[in-house]
Design a protein around this motif. Structure first.
Motif, short mmCIF file in Angstrom:
data_model
loop_
_atom_site.label_atom_id
_atom_site.label_comp_id
_atom_site.label_asym_id
_atom_site.label_seq_id
_atom_site.Cartn_x
_atom_site.Cartn_y
_atom_site.Cartn_z
N ASP A 28 0.82 -1.33 0.01
CA ASP A 28 -0.09 0.09 -0.06
C ASP A 28 0.91 1.35 -0.01
O ASP A 28 0.61 2.27 0.46
CB ASP A 28 -0.86 -0.01 1.32
N GLU A 30 2.67 4.68 -1.40
CA GLU A 30 1.99 5.70 -2.22
C GLU A 30 3.03 6.05 -3.29
O GLU A 30 2.40 6.37 -4.54
CB GLU A 30 1.78 7.00 -1.32
N ASP A 51 1.24 9.16 -6.31
CA ASP A 51 -0.10 8.48 -6.09
C ASP A 51 -0.64 7.99 -7.28
O ASP A 51 -0.15 8.27 -8.59
CB ASP A 51 -0.98 9.38 -5.24
N VAL A 52 -1.89 7.31 -7.10
CA VAL A 52 -2.32 6.81 -8.28
C VAL A 52 -2.84 7.77 -9.26
O VAL A 52 -3.18 9.18 -8.76
CB VAL A 52 -3.91 5.85 -7.75
N ARG A 68 -0.02 4.33 -13.91
CA ARG A 68 -0.37 3.79 -12.65
C ARG A 68 -1.96 4.10 -12.41
O ARG A 68 -2.34 5.28 -11.80
CB ARG A 68 0.43 4.69 -11.54
N LYS A 70 -3.66 1.66 -10.78
CA LYS A 70 -3.98 1.23 -9.27
C LYS A 70 -2.84 1.48 -8.54
O LYS A 70 -1.91 1.41 -9.01
CB LYS A 70 -4.32 -0.27 -9.48
N LYS A 71 -3.15 1.50 -7.33
CA LYS A 71 -2.11 1.88 -6.48
C LYS A 71 -0.77 0.95 -6.25
O LYS A 71 0.34 1.43 -6.05
CB LYS A 71 -2.38 2.05 -4.94
#
Lengths: 114, 113
Positions: A28, A30, A51-52, A68, A70-71
């Motif tokens: 998870d 960033e 970030d996403v 990107r 998705k995270k």
């Protein structure tokens, strides 16, 4: 433990091909990064993402793009591979930029463009 | 432009001695500095972090110093072992968005038995 995986350890492509390098992290984080590493030149930043759907150019973005959606996933795209893009490509992730967190690296993809 | 130098592309030392690696930088104001270890064919692995207001940090046989006046960090491995043989990278970072990690070229350390 944080795990950063890259889709291939070794890849051989022909000049002019479109190449996708995938990177996935499971913690998870960033921030995600793409580097290339060449003898005598060290690690050079190609692109990074805070970030996403966010991306920033690094020192050598020419000839590359990123995605990107998705995270956990950060993709590097070589639109039209050239022989000077033969290199070791390393993906990394970091929790966030606000504090001095370390980067976690994947095992690398050694790309050869012929 | 920002520049990081790591003195000695390669360093050979005898087992049991202390290895000292140097990282110098110019045109950069890092908030902190990190050291990584990289084995052949693998990605770098984080070892130690030191902030700009810290003079020294230790972890087991590793010691890092950070002198912002000299713009230099020293990385020491005491009682070195052949298993310490690897390439060691220093990396600078700041809290500023848009100014991200900058890695040095690395020093390849060989500890001879």
């Amino acid at each position: 433990d944080v795990k950063v995986t890259q889709s291939s350890r070794y890849l051989v492509k022909r000049t002019g091909e479109k190449v996708f390098l995938e990177c996935v992290q499971d913690m998870d984080h960033e921030n995600m990064f793409w580097y290339r590493q060449d003898p005598g030149l060290g690690l050079r930043l190609i692109y990074f993402s805070y970030d996403v759907k966010m991306k920033e150019k690094g020192d050598i973005p020419e000839g590359y793009s990123v995605s990107r959606e998705k995270k956990e996933r950060f993709s590097l795209i070589l639109e039209s591979a050239s022989t000077n893009q033969t290199s070791m490509y390393l993906c990394a992730s970091r929790l966030q930029v606000k504090d001095p967190y370390e980067q976690y690296f994947g095992p690398g993809t050694r790309l050869t463009v012929t | 432009s920002q520049k990081i130098e790591q003195n000695s592309e390669a360093l050979n030392i005898q087992e049991g001695k202390t290895a000292t690696l140097t990282c110098n930088y110019t045109n950069y104001s890092p908030a902190y500095l990190q050291w990584y270890r990289q084995d052949p064919g693998r990605g770098p692995v984080f070892l130690l972090l030191i902030r700009e207001n810290e003079k020294e940090k230790r972890k087991e046989r590793l010691k890092v110093t950070f002198d912002t006046t000299l713009k230099q960090s020293l990385f020491h491995i005491t009682a070195s072992q052949p298993a310490d043989s690897a390439t060691y990278l220093c990396a600078l970072d700041s809290y500023n968005y848009g100014q991200n990690f900058v890695f040095g070229p690395g020093t390849r350390l060989s500890v001879l038995p």
